[in-house]
Design a protein around this motif. Structure first.
Motif, PDB file in Angstrom:
ATOM      1  N   ASP A 179       7.549  -4.913  12.247  1.00  0.00           N
ATOM      2  CA  ASP A 179       6.604  -4.682  13.378  1.00  0.00           C
ATOM      3  C   ASP A 179       7.228  -5.342  14.781  1.00  0.00           C
ATOM      4  N   CYS A 199      -8.541  -7.627   9.927  1.00  0.00           N
ATOM      5  CA  CYS A 199      -7.019  -7.823   9.796  1.00  0.00           C
ATOM      6  C   CYS A 199      -6.555  -6.598   9.259  1.00  0.00           C
ATOM      7  N   PHE A 203      -5.715  -4.715  -2.332  1.00  0.00           N
ATOM      8  CA  PHE A 203      -5.615  -4.866  -0.817  1.00  0.00           C
ATOM      9  C   PHE A 203      -5.606  -6.362  -0.619  1.00  0.00           C
ATOM     10  N   ASP A 204      -4.375  -6.994   0.019  1.00  0.00           N
ATOM     11  CA  ASP A 204      -4.681  -8.369   0.155  1.00  0.00           C
ATOM     12  C   ASP A 204      -5.725  -9.023   1.236  1.00  0.00           C
ATOM     13  N   ASN A 255      -9.356 -11.802  15.488  1.00  0.00           N
ATOM     14  CA  ASN A 255      -8.423 -10.778  15.496  1.00  0.00           C
ATOM     15  C   ASN A 255      -7.119 -11.457  14.451  1.00  0.00           C
ATOM     16  N   LEU A 256      -6.958 -11.200  13.435  1.00  0.00           N
ATOM     17  CA  LEU A 256      -5.968 -11.778  12.569  1.00  0.00           C
ATOM     18  C   LEU A 256      -4.681 -10.738  12.558  1.00  0.00           C
ATOM     19  N   TYR A 257      -3.621 -11.425  12.193  1.00  0.00           N
ATOM     20  CA  TYR A 257      -2.522 -10.367  11.781  1.00  0.00           C
ATOM     21  C   TYR A 257      -1.880 -10.976  10.888  1.00  0.00           C
ATOM     22  N   SER A 317       1.007  -1.283  -0.094  1.00  0.00           N
ATOM     23  CA  SER A 317      -0.075   0.022   0.172  1.00  0.00           C
ATOM     24  C   SER A 317       0.831   1.282  -0.110  1.00  0.00           C
ATOM     25  N   GLU A 354      -5.107  -3.732  10.426  1.00  0.00           N
ATOM     26  CA  GLU A 354      -4.495  -2.768  11.487  1.00  0.00           C
ATOM     27  C   GLU A 354      -4.949  -3.206  13.055  1.00  0.00           C
ATOM     28  N   GLU A 355      -4.368  -2.612  14.005  1.00  0.00           N
ATOM     29  CA  GLU A 355      -4.779  -2.820  15.295  1.00  0.00           C
ATOM     30  C   GLU A 355      -6.282  -3.017  15.454  1.00  0.00           C
ATOM     31  N   LEU A 356      -6.837  -4.136  16.252  1.00  0.00           N
ATOM     32  CA  LEU A 356      -8.195  -4.235  16.399  1.00  0.00           C
ATOM     33  C   LEU A 356      -8.301  -3.317  18.098  1.00  0.00           C
ATOM     34  N   VAL A 407      -2.760 -10.588  19.021  1.00  0.00           N
ATOM     35  CA  VAL A 407      -3.083 -10.940  17.901  1.00  0.00           C
ATOM     36  C   VAL A 407      -3.032 -12.653  17.507  1.00  0.00           C
ATOM     37  N   PRO A 428       1.580  -9.399   7.402  1.00  0.00           N
ATOM     38  CA  PRO A 428       1.292  -8.574   6.045  1.00  0.00           C
ATOM     39  C   PRO A 428       1.499  -9.306   4.808  1.00  0.00           C
ATOM     40  N   THR A 429       1.087  -8.504   3.831  1.00  0.00           N
ATOM     41  CA  THR A 429       1.031  -9.172   2.422  1.00  0.00           C
ATOM     42  C   THR A 429       1.987 -10.203   2.114  1.00  0.00           C
ATOM     43  N   GLU A 430       3.337  -9.953   2.681  1.00  0.00           N
ATOM     44  CA  GLU A 430       4.439 -10.877   2.472  1.00  0.00           C
ATOM     45  C   GLU A 430       4.409 -11.852   3.027  1.00  0.00           C
ATOM     46  N   LYS A 476      -7.463   1.760   5.906  1.00  0.00           N
ATOM     47  CA  LYS A 476      -6.623   1.842   7.365  1.00  0.00           C
ATOM     48  C   LYS A 476      -6.510   3.387   7.424  1.00  0.00           C
TER      49      LYS A 476
HETATM   50  P1  AMP Z   1      -0.768  -4.970   4.882  1.00  0.00           P
HETATM   51  O1  AMP Z   1       0.714  -5.677   4.121  1.00  0.00           O
HETATM   52  O2  AMP Z   1      -0.985  -3.773   4.075  1.00  0.00           O
HETATM   53  O3  AMP Z   1      -1.804  -5.909   4.950  1.00  0.00           O
HETATM   54  O4  AMP Z   1      -0.196  -4.464   6.348  1.00  0.00           O
HETATM   55  C1  AMP Z   1       0.295  -5.302   6.879  1.00  0.00           C
HETATM   56  C2  AMP Z   1       0.829  -4.310   8.429  1.00  0.00           C
HETATM   57  O5  AMP Z   1      -0.546  -4.014   8.970  1.00  0.00           O
HETATM   58  C3  AMP Z   1       1.335  -5.365   9.451  1.00  0.00           C
HETATM   59  O6  AMP Z   1       2.846  -5.596   9.131  1.00  0.00           O
HETATM   60  C4  AMP Z   1       0.886  -4.723  10.680  1.00  0.00           C
HETATM   61  O7  AMP Z   1       1.753  -3.441  10.966  1.00  0.00           O
HETATM   62  C5  AMP Z   1      -0.346  -4.248  10.417  1.00  0.00           C
HETATM   63  N1  AMP Z   1      -1.280  -5.171  10.919  1.00  0.00           N
HETATM   64  C6  AMP Z   1      -1.864  -6.173  10.237  1.00  0.00           C
HETATM   65  N2  AMP Z   1      -3.087  -6.847  11.066  1.00  0.00           N
HETATM   66  C7  AMP Z   1      -2.879  -6.336  12.254  1.00  0.00           C
HETATM   67  C8  AMP Z   1      -3.478  -6.632  13.505  1.00  0.00           C
HETATM   68  N3  AMP Z   1      -4.380  -7.458  13.920  1.00  0.00           N
HETATM   69  N4  AMP Z   1      -3.155  -6.038  14.639  1.00  0.00           N
HETATM   70  C9  AMP Z   1      -1.924  -4.729  14.567  1.00  0.00           C
HETATM   71  N5  AMP Z   1      -1.586  -4.485  13.358  1.00  0.00           N
HETATM   72  C10 AMP Z   1      -1.855  -5.199  12.319  1.00  0.00           C
END
Ligand code: AMP
Length: 483
Positions: free
Chosen positions: A366, A263, A190-191, A286-288, A143, A265-267, A315, A290-292, A471
Motif C-alpha cells: 500500500d 476496515c 475474511f479477517d 476508520n481502521l486500516y 482474498s 477498503e477506503e472509507l 486511517v 492487512p490480514t498479514e 469489497k
Molecule cells: P485484507 O488483507 O483483505 O484485509 O486487505 C487489506 C488491504 O485492504 C490493505 O492492504 C489495504 O489495501 C486495504 N485497506 C484496508 N483497510 C483500509 C482502509 N481503512 N482504507 C483504505 N484501504 C484499506
C-alpha cells in the motif's frame, strides 16, 4: 481466555439463540474428540457460513492446540481445492448444511459434529493443550483480489499473541461496553470477521450474524436490521453504503448503535458524512490493516472536524505495540501485530516479511504518507498504472469522481493492450439515473483532475459488483473491460 457468564447469550439470530454455557460445553466435547482422533501437527479446515456450529469448531480446534482455517461456503470449488492443497489439513469440520465440493480427506459433517458435541460428560482438555504464545491460532487465506486464482492462495498464519494484541486493543481503546451486541456480517474466511468474533466473545458480547442470503436481498435486509439491536457495527464501507440506501437506516431505528468500525477498503468521505448525520450519537472509526498484520493496526474516529478539514480521510494512528514507517512510498508495519508468515510458502513469506530495527515487519504493497502522526492511505502500489507515460493512481480518479454530486459510487479500471494500459474505464453509479450524462460527467471531472486522468469510457451501472468479502470487486470489472 473467555470467562463470560454462562447464561449470557453469545449468539442470536431471529430464529435461534445460544448461551456461553452451550458454547463452552460443545467446544469442550469437540476438543476432546479432536485431541483423541486427529494428528497433532496440522491445521483443521472449518467450512460453512456464519452458523453457531462454526464458532464451536473454531474454539474446539484452539482448545485442542490446532489452528483452524475458516473457508466460507460461497468459496468457488476451485479455490477450496487450491487452499486445501496448500494447507495440508488433518480434517475438515463442516459447520453448516453446505457440503464440501469434492474429496478432502477426513470430513466431519454437521450432524456428526452435533453428535460429538452432545456428549456432555463434562470432559475437557487441560489449558496447557490450548494454542498459546507464538502458536498459530488461525490461518486465513488472502482474498486473492490482487493475486487471482492462477497463483497458489496464501494462508496467513496469525498467532495467539498476534490475536490477543489486536483484541485487547479493540476492547481497551474503543470504549465498547462488555455485553454489547456485535454485527457479524463478514464471512469467517475474511479477517474482518475477527474484528467482531473474538472481541465479542472475550467481552461477554452477543454476535448477531447476517448471512449472505439476507444481505443480498434488500427487502429482507432492511426488515431484519432494526431488530438486531446492534451496538457495534463491523463491516466494509461498501456494506454500509448498501444499508444507507434505506432512508430509515438511522439512529432512530437503531438507537443502541454506538460504534461503527470500518476496515478493509477506503472509507469515503461521503459515506462517513452520511453516517455521522444519520447517527449523531455514534462514533465512526476508520481502521486500516492487512490480514498479514492481524486485521487492523491503525484507527481514527472520524469527527466533524476531520470531515470539515479532509477530503480524503486519514486511517489514523498505530495501535500500541505497532510502528508504521514509510519506505519508498510504501506502508511498512512493524511490531507485535505482524503475523508469522504464509503457511507452507517460504518464498512468499521471505518476499513480504522481514525484520526492521529488530522487530517483525511486513511490506503492505500500500502507498501511504504520515502527516502529524496520522497515516494516510494513498492506494495500492499495484493500482498505480502508467498511461501514456503518466503515473496514475486509479483510486485517485475514483476519489475525484465520487466527490461529484452526480456520482454515488465509482470504480476505475485499466483497459489493456497486451501489458500496456491503453485507456481507463469508469464504472459509475449515478446519483440520479434519469439525468446521468457521460459528457457532462467528464466535463465536471476535468475541473478537478488532469486531462490524462479523465476516463475514456464511462459505464453507468446500478451498483458496483462486490467480492465475496464485500469489497468493490475491481478484478471482475477489469475482466469485464478486457474480455
Ligand atoms: P485484507 O488483507 O483483505 O484485509 O486487505 C487489506 C488491504 O485492504 C490493505 O492492504 C489495504 O489495501 C486495504 N485497506 C484496508 N483497510 C483500509 C482502509 N481503512 N482504507 C483504505 N484501504 C484499506
Amino acid at each position: 481466555m473467555m470467562n463470560s457468564k454462562e447464561g449470557a447469550i453469545c449468539y442470536r439470530t431471529p430464529e435461534e439463540t445460544h448461551t456461553y454455557a452451550e458454547l463452552y460445553a460443545a467446544s469442550d466435547a469437540l476438543s476432546v474428540w479432536i485431541d483423541e482422533n486427529l494428528p497433532a501437527d496440522g491445521p483443521v479446515i472449518v467450512y460453512g457460513g456464519l452458523e453457531f456450529r462454526m464458532i464451536v469448531c473454531f474454539l474446539a480446534c484452539v482448545k485442542a492446540g490446532r489452528p483452524y482455517i475458516p473457508i466460507d461456503r460461497h468459496t468457488p470449488p476451485e479455490r477450496v481445492r487450491a487452499i486445501a492443497e496448500v494447507a495440508r489439513h488433518t480434517a475438515v469440520l463442516e459447520g453448516g448444511a453446505a457440503r464440501l465440493p469434492g474429496e478432502f480427506g477426513r470430513v466431519l459433517a454437521a450432524g456428526e459434529i452435533d453428535g460429538i458435541c452432545a456428549r456432555r460428560d463434562g470432559a475437557s482438555l487441560p489449558a496447557s493443550k490450548a494454542v498459546s504464545g507464538s502458536d498459530t491460532f488461525y490461518i486465513i487465506f488472502t482474498s486473492g483480489t490482487t493475486g487471482g486464482l492462477k497463483k497458489a492462495p496464501k494462508g496467513v498464519m496469525v498467532s495467539y499473541d498476534n490475536l490477543m494484541s489486536f483484541t485487547n486493543w479493540i476492547l481497551r481503546d474503543f470504549g465498547i461496553p462488555s455485553g454489547s451486541v456485535w454485527l457479524a456480517q463478514a464471512p469467517f474466511s475474511f479477517d474482518l470477521s475477527v474484528m467482531n468474533l473474538w472481541p465479542a466473545l472475550m467481552s461477554g458480547g452477543t454476535l448477531a450474524p447476517l448471512e449472505r442470503e439476507v444481505t443480498d436481498d434488500f427487502t429482507a435486509l432492511f426488515r431484519v436490521l432494526p431488530g438486531l439491536g446492534l451496538r457495534v457495527w463491523v463491516s466494509t464501507p461498501s456494506f454500509a453504503d448498501i444499508c444507507l440506501m434505506d432512508p430509515s437506516f438511522s439512529g432512530e431505528t437503531q438507537p443502541d448503535l454506538s460504534h461503527f468500525l470500518f476496515c478493509g477498503e477506503e472509507l469515503l468521505h461521503s459515506t462517513a458524512a452520511k453516517l455521522t448525520e444519520r447517527f449523531p450519537n455514534a462514533a465512526v472509526h476508520n481502521l486500516y490493516g492487512p490480514t498479514e498484520a492481524t486485521v487492523a493496526v491503525t484507527d481514527v474516529p472520524i469527527t466533524a472536524g476531520i470531515l470539515a478539514s479532509h477530503d480524503r480521510l486519514p486511517v489514523g494512528a498505530a495501535k500500541p505495540g505497532t510502528d508504521i514507517v514509510i519506505i519508498d512510498d510504501e506502508i511498512i508495519i512493524c511490531g507485535d501485530s505482524v503475523a508469522k508468515g504464509y503457511l507452507n510458502n517460504a518464498e512468499a513469506t521471505e518476499a513480504a516479511f522481514f525484520t526492521y530495527q529488530g522487530k517483525p515487519a511486513y511490506r503492505t504493497g500500500d502507498a501511504g504518507v504520515i502527516e502529524d502522526g496520522m497515516l494516510y492511505f494513498k492506494g495500492r502500489l499495484d493500482f498505480q498504472i502508467k498511461l501514456h507515460g503518466y503515473r496514475i493512481e486509479l483510486e485517485d480518479v475514483e476519489h475525484y469522481l465520487c466527490r461529484l454530486p452526480s456520482v454515488n459510487a465509482a470504480a476505475v479500471v485499466p483497459k489493456y493492450d497486451g501489458y500496456k494500459v491503453k485507456s481507463l474505464t469508469a464504472f459509475v453509479v449515478p446519483a440520479d439515473p434519469e439525468s446521468a450524462d457521460r459528457k457532462a460527467l467528464k466535463q465536471e471531472l476535468r475541473e478537478t483532475v488532469m486531462e490524462y486522468m479523465v476516463p475514456h469510457s464511462i459505464i453507468f451501472v446500478e451498483r458496483l459488483p462486490l467480492s465475496q468479502n464485500g469489497k468493490v470487486n475491481r478484478r471482475a470489472l477489469i475482466d469485464e473491460v478486457n474480455a
